[in-house]
Design a protein around this motif. Structure first.
Motif, PDB file in Angstrom:
ATOM      1  N   GLN A  60       3.490   5.553 -13.791  1.00  0.00           N
ATOM      2  CA  GLN A  60       3.958   4.201 -13.477  1.00  0.00           C
ATOM      3  C   GLN A  60       2.752   3.305 -13.229  1.00  0.00           C
ATOM      4  O   GLN A  60       1.914   3.587 -12.375  1.00  0.00           O
ATOM      5  CB  GLN A  60       4.864   4.214 -12.236  1.00  0.00           C
ATOM      6  N   ASP A  61       2.671   2.203 -13.951  1.00  0.00           N
ATOM      7  CA  ASP A  61       1.509   1.322 -13.846  1.00  0.00           C
ATOM      8  C   ASP A  61       1.780   0.075 -13.013  1.00  0.00           C
ATOM      9  O   ASP A  61       0.838  -0.532 -12.498  1.00  0.00           O
ATOM     10  CB  ASP A  61       1.052   0.876 -15.241  1.00  0.00           C
ATOM     11  N   ASP A  62       3.048  -0.335 -12.905  1.00  0.00           N
ATOM     12  CA  ASP A  62       3.370  -1.633 -12.311  1.00  0.00           C
ATOM     13  C   ASP A  62       4.155  -1.484 -11.016  1.00  0.00           C
ATOM     14  O   ASP A  62       4.826  -0.474 -10.776  1.00  0.00           O
ATOM     15  CB  ASP A  62       4.182  -2.481 -13.293  1.00  0.00           C
ATOM     16  N   ILE A  63       4.090  -2.534 -10.189  1.00  0.00           N
ATOM     17  CA  ILE A  63       4.909  -2.637  -8.984  1.00  0.00           C
ATOM     18  C   ILE A  63       6.125  -3.478  -9.351  1.00  0.00           C
ATOM     19  O   ILE A  63       5.996  -4.646  -9.728  1.00  0.00           O
ATOM     20  CB  ILE A  63       4.115  -3.304  -7.840  1.00  0.00           C
ATOM     21  N   TRP A  64       7.304  -2.895  -9.246  1.00  0.00           N
ATOM     22  CA  TRP A  64       8.525  -3.569  -9.689  1.00  0.00           C
ATOM     23  C   TRP A  64       9.224  -4.259  -8.522  1.00  0.00           C
ATOM     24  O   TRP A  64       9.282  -3.731  -7.420  1.00  0.00           O
ATOM     25  CB  TRP A  64       9.477  -2.571 -10.341  1.00  0.00           C
ATOM     26  N   PHE A  65       9.769  -5.434  -8.804  1.00  0.00           N
ATOM     27  CA  PHE A  65      10.513  -6.163  -7.770  1.00  0.00           C
ATOM     28  C   PHE A  65      11.693  -6.878  -8.402  1.00  0.00           C
ATOM     29  O   PHE A  65      11.764  -7.080  -9.619  1.00  0.00           O
ATOM     30  CB  PHE A  65       9.611  -7.177  -7.056  1.00  0.00           C
TER      31      PHE A  65
ATOM     32  N   ILE B 113      12.934   4.981  -9.854  1.00  0.00           N
ATOM     33  CA  ILE B 113      11.751   4.140  -9.703  1.00  0.00           C
ATOM     34  C   ILE B 113      12.000   3.129  -8.580  1.00  0.00           C
ATOM     35  O   ILE B 113      13.005   2.408  -8.591  1.00  0.00           O
ATOM     36  CB  ILE B 113      11.411   3.407 -11.013  1.00  0.00           C
ATOM     37  N   GLU B 114      11.108   3.081  -7.616  1.00  0.00           N
ATOM     38  CA  GLU B 114      11.266   2.209  -6.453  1.00  0.00           C
ATOM     39  C   GLU B 114      11.113   0.745  -6.849  1.00  0.00           C
ATOM     40  O   GLU B 114      10.243   0.390  -7.655  1.00  0.00           O
ATOM     41  CB  GLU B 114      10.216   2.573  -5.397  1.00  0.00           C
ATOM     42  N   VAL B 115      11.958  -0.106  -6.253  1.00  0.00           N
ATOM     43  CA  VAL B 115      11.918  -1.535  -6.534  1.00  0.00           C
ATOM     44  C   VAL B 115      11.917  -2.296  -5.213  1.00  0.00           C
ATOM     45  O   VAL B 115      12.685  -1.989  -4.296  1.00  0.00           O
ATOM     46  CB  VAL B 115      13.144  -1.975  -7.379  1.00  0.00           C
ATOM     47  N   LEU B 116      11.038  -3.292  -5.094  1.00  0.00           N
ATOM     48  CA  LEU B 116      11.028  -4.175  -3.932  1.00  0.00           C
ATOM     49  C   LEU B 116      12.205  -5.139  -4.031  1.00  0.00           C
ATOM     50  O   LEU B 116      12.443  -5.725  -5.090  1.00  0.00           O
ATOM     51  CB  LEU B 116       9.721  -4.967  -3.867  1.00  0.00           C
ATOM     52  N   LEU B 117      12.918  -5.316  -2.935  1.00  0.00           N
ATOM     53  CA  LEU B 117      14.102  -6.178  -2.901  1.00  0.00           C
ATOM     54  C   LEU B 117      13.763  -7.444  -2.122  1.00  0.00           C
ATOM     55  O   LEU B 117      13.679  -7.428  -0.892  1.00  0.00           O
ATOM     56  CB  LEU B 117      15.272  -5.433  -2.246  1.00  0.00           C
ATOM     57  N   LEU B 118      13.555  -8.544  -2.822  1.00  0.00           N
ATOM     58  CA  LEU B 118      13.037  -9.771  -2.218  1.00  0.00           C
ATOM     59  C   LEU B 118      14.131 -10.832  -2.158  1.00  0.00           C
ATOM     60  O   LEU B 118      14.632 -11.264  -3.193  1.00  0.00           O
ATOM     61  CB  LEU B 118      11.849 -10.288  -3.035  1.00  0.00           C
TER      62      LEU B 118
ATOM     63  N   GLU C 287      -4.137  -4.468  -6.010  1.00  0.00           N
ATOM     64  CA  GLU C 287      -5.028  -3.336  -6.312  1.00  0.00           C
ATOM     65  C   GLU C 287      -4.996  -2.976  -7.804  1.00  0.00           C
ATOM     66  O   GLU C 287      -4.895  -1.811  -8.190  1.00  0.00           O
ATOM     67  CB  GLU C 287      -4.657  -2.121  -5.456  1.00  0.00           C
ATOM     68  N   GLY C 288      -5.020  -4.006  -8.630  1.00  0.00           N
ATOM     69  CA  GLY C 288      -5.065  -3.795 -10.068  1.00  0.00           C
ATOM     70  C   GLY C 288      -3.742  -3.484 -10.721  1.00  0.00           C
ATOM     71  O   GLY C 288      -3.681  -3.268 -11.941  1.00  0.00           O
ATOM     72  N   ARG C 289      -2.674  -3.461  -9.959  1.00  0.00           N
ATOM     73  CA  ARG C 289      -1.344  -3.158 -10.505  1.00  0.00           C
ATOM     74  C   ARG C 289      -0.509  -4.433 -10.531  1.00  0.00           C
ATOM     75  O   ARG C 289      -0.365  -5.112  -9.504  1.00  0.00           O
ATOM     76  CB  ARG C 289      -0.655  -2.080  -9.677  1.00  0.00           C
TER      77      ARG C 289
ATOM     78  N   ALA D 235       0.833  -1.205   0.000  1.00  0.00           N
ATOM     79  CA  ALA D 235       0.000   0.000   0.000  1.00  0.00           C
ATOM     80  C   ALA D 235       0.870   1.258   0.000  1.00  0.00           C
ATOM     81  O   ALA D 235       0.591   2.226  -0.727  1.00  0.00           O
ATOM     82  CB  ALA D 235      -0.929  -0.007   1.211  1.00  0.00           C
ATOM     83  N   GLN D 236       1.940   1.252   0.806  1.00  0.00           N
ATOM     84  CA  GLN D 236       2.850   2.408   0.847  1.00  0.00           C
ATOM     85  C   GLN D 236       3.591   2.562  -0.478  1.00  0.00           C
ATOM     86  O   GLN D 236       3.826   3.684  -0.935  1.00  0.00           O
ATOM     87  CB  GLN D 236       3.845   2.226   2.002  1.00  0.00           C
ATOM     88  N   TYR D 237       3.966   1.444  -1.091  1.00  0.00           N
ATOM     89  CA  TYR D 237       4.642   1.487  -2.395  1.00  0.00           C
ATOM     90  C   TYR D 237       3.741   2.174  -3.419  1.00  0.00           C
ATOM     91  O   TYR D 237       4.178   3.059  -4.165  1.00  0.00           O
ATOM     92  CB  TYR D 237       4.994   0.068  -2.842  1.00  0.00           C
ATOM     93  N   VAL D 238       2.471   1.746  -3.463  1.00  0.00           N
ATOM     94  CA  VAL D 238       1.527   2.305  -4.440  1.00  0.00           C
ATOM     95  C   VAL D 238       1.351   3.809  -4.227  1.00  0.00           C
ATOM     96  O   VAL D 238       1.284   4.586  -5.191  1.00  0.00           O
ATOM     97  CB  VAL D 238       0.173   1.568  -4.361  1.00  0.00           C
TER      98      VAL D 238
END
Length: 632
Positions: free
Chosen positions: A428-433, A456-461, A477-479, A418-421
């Protein structure tokens, strides 16, 4: 009867020396441990008798007895529970074969304080040995229910112990401690003192469901008094919240979990109506050392109308909540219910759904109200909880709501989706990881270059399960959740100043080189193309949008599943001098043998950059050495 002498294994001797010259400041815990073991033995006998009515065992008055002899300075903890056979004594007491002693000793060395060290006793199943903190010698006499012959085990806690068979042993187990002299300066109390024993039982064992009895001291001129029950035996989960202190809850947690740290959270649940049950669950503050091993025993204790049925009922909570400990007491189940029946029982499935939702809502509450406790929870159990994103689609949204991830936005603070969005850039349409073994390795990955340049923010998994859940979840949430290392990426698509003409021209210019490299590297790759994600590195390896990643392939193979090897895509940075030079050499030379080696080196460098291994390390080293030699 013949007495046999055996030697302790080396690790067991080390453990005993630690107990004798104790690092534990609170010596009282030995009695808590012995009473807890006795309670377990009584539970096991009642359960065995329920399953096998023909078992020759007296269950009419199951209890724990404490017997003090002031003159001989002995304290005996006796139960009439399941007992042990001769072989079981040798296996469970003599060798500590199943107690994880090596791990215990290692964690003991790493424990930062006496409290942390003390908490390790029960966790590793070595509670019996805590008796040597208070005793110079320990004698154990036991007879397994249904057998005619008993066993005596004796040791002074040094290099050896003795075993002998005995004929007159009563059913159950008695542990007699030949006590050391009291030493108040070292917290070694007089454990023949009636008031001290009462204090320890009240503090640690009041809730135990079996009577703990002791004969009080007779006063001068009086007849020998009757045995007195020292504990209240009240089921804490059946009492209202305002009748029970936090300390009492914590002691119950310690008793069932064998983890002597206090729990992170206590969860109460009472269901009434057509199917009644009560639950008292605990979220630990520390992950057990074997949480991710195949042999980890999960599940909560199951009672039916206050009768203990099962120690590790797996059906009541899903595997991803296996760290939760506690008690569930149902009113309408059969006393002889089996694990197989539980798996099919609709009431059990209903309880599991309710308990799961309660645990997740409690974690959400912790996350909302107490950032520090949430950080502890996520550090210890986040990896396990994320397994639920794959296996539990019903609660996926609830799990995502309490999940947090490392991100390029902050070096220290994790973020929620939620915070990322909320922070996503315009357009930006997508959540990047990106996934990988460590934060450092994936932050330095070539795949991150364009994202870093554009902010552009990226999740580090970095957990193994991350490779799986991102595909299972797919979007938030649709992304869409998109890997920076898969598929084609065009971060300039929304930039009107950049048209496709320049790229089309570049693609035509490099078409010959790309086709030739594709032929040269055919065994390893399925395509060579120009990259839009590279700004610094000459090349990188990417997966097709719907292909398995190498890490996921390895994971499946480790589980014994054969998966076909997937060819990947080599992307070149047309702005890098090395790629430009390779292009010029390709255009200006017809003898391309040496150029083929350069293409091979470039591919292997790209593999290394993402943490992979060269297909032929010796050949790679030779080619690099040859090139270096020419430059000198």
């Amino acid at each position: 009867m013949t007495t046999e002498t055996f030697e302790f294994q080396v690790e067991a001797r080390q453990l005993l020396q630690l107990m004798i010259h104790s690092v534990y400041s609170n010596k009282d815990v030995f009695l808590r441990e012995l009473v807890s073991n006795a309670s377990d033995a009584l539970d096991k006998l009642r359960l065995e008798k329920l399953r096998d009515d023909s078992l020759d065992a007296d269950v009419s008055d199951l209890h724990i007895e404490l017997d003090v002899d002031k003159e001989a300075r002995t304290l005996t903890v006796r139960d009439n529970g399941i007992g042990m056979s001769y072989d079981e004594v040798g296996q469970l007491i003599g060798t500590i074969a199943n107690s994880g002693t090596a791990t215990f000793l290692q964690e003991l060395k790493e424990a930062k304080d006496a409290g942390g060290a003390e908490g390790l006793i029960g966790q590793f199943g070595v509670g019996f040995y805590s008796g040597f903190m208070a005793a110079d010698e320990v004698t154990l006499v036991t007879r397994r229910a249904g057998e005619s012959q008993g066993t005596r085990w004796t040791s002074r806690g040094e290099a050896t112990y003795t075993l002998e068979r005995v004929d007159d042993a009563p059913q159950g187990t008695s542990v007699t401690l030949h006590l050391k002299p009291a030493d108040p300066e070292n917290q070694l109390h007089d454990y023949t003192s009636e008031w001290k024993i009462r204090e320890i039982v009240k503090r640690y064992s009041d809730f135990i469901t079996w009577p703990i009895r002791m004969v009080p001291e007779a006063k001068d001129g009086e007849d020998a008094p009757e045995p007195e029950t020292l504990n209240s035996m009240k089921a804490l989960w059946a009492r209202s919240r305002d009748e029970v202190s936090d300390d009492e809850y914590h002691e119950l947690y310690k008793h069932i979990s064998h983890d002597w740290r206090e729990p992170l959270e206590t969860i109460r649940l009472q269901a009434e109506g057509t199917f009644e049950y009560q639950a008292l669950l605990f979220v630990p503050s520390h992950a057990p050392h074997d949480l991710f091993t195949r042999d980890f025993k999960r599940g909560v204790q199951l009672y039916v109308k206050r009768v203990f049925i099962m120690d590790d009922c797996e059906a009541l909570l899903p595997p991803y909540l296996r760290f939760v400990k506690g008690v569930v007491d149902a009113q309408d189940l059969s006393l002889n219910v089996s694990r197989e029946i539980l798996q099919q029982d609709r009431h059990i499935r209903m309880m599991q759904r309710r308990l799961t939702k309660k645990v997740l809502s409690t974690v959400k509450e912790i996350k909302t109200k107490d950032a520090e406790r949430y950080a502890t929870f996520w550090r210890e159990f986040g990896t396990a909880l994320k397994e639920g994103l794959v296996t539990d689609s019903e609660n996926r949204d609830a799990i995502l709501a309490v999940s947090s991830f490392a991100t390029t936005h902050s070096d220290d603070e994790p973020t929620t989706l939620a915070q990322y969005v909320e922070r996503m850039k315009d357009g930006q349409d997508d959540i990047w990881f990106i996934t990988g073994e460590s934060r450092q390795s994936i932050e330095n990955s070539p795949h991150m270059e364009a994202f870093r340049d554009k902010g552009i923010e990226v999740l580090l998994l970095t957990d193994a399960v991350d490779e799986v859940w991102v595909d299972a979840v797919g979007e938030y949430e649709g992304r869409k959740l998109r890997s920076v290392a898969k598929g084609e990426i065009d971060l300039d698509a929304e930039d009107e100043e950049k048209t496709g003409e320049e790229r089309e021209k570049q693609a035509e210019e490099y078409a010959g080189l790309l086709g030739w490299m594709r032929e040269q590297l055919d065994e390893d790759i399925k395509e060579v193309r120009l990259s839009t994600r590279l700004t610094v590195s000459p090349a990188c390896i990417v997966s097709d949008a719907h292909d398995l990643t190498p890490a996921l392939e390895n994971m499946y193979r480790a589980m014994g599943q054969e998966v076909p090897r997937t060819k990947r895509i080599l992307e070149l940075n047309p702005g890098h001098p090395l790629v430009k030079g390779l292009h010029q050499a390709y255009q200006g030379s017809e003898d391309r043998a040496e150029l083929s080696e350069s293409a091979e080196l470039l591919h292997t460098l790209a593999v290394l950059a993402e943490g992979g291994q060269p297909k032929d390390p010796a050949r790679f080293v030779r080619l690099v050495a040859d090139r270096l030699e020419r430059t000198l």
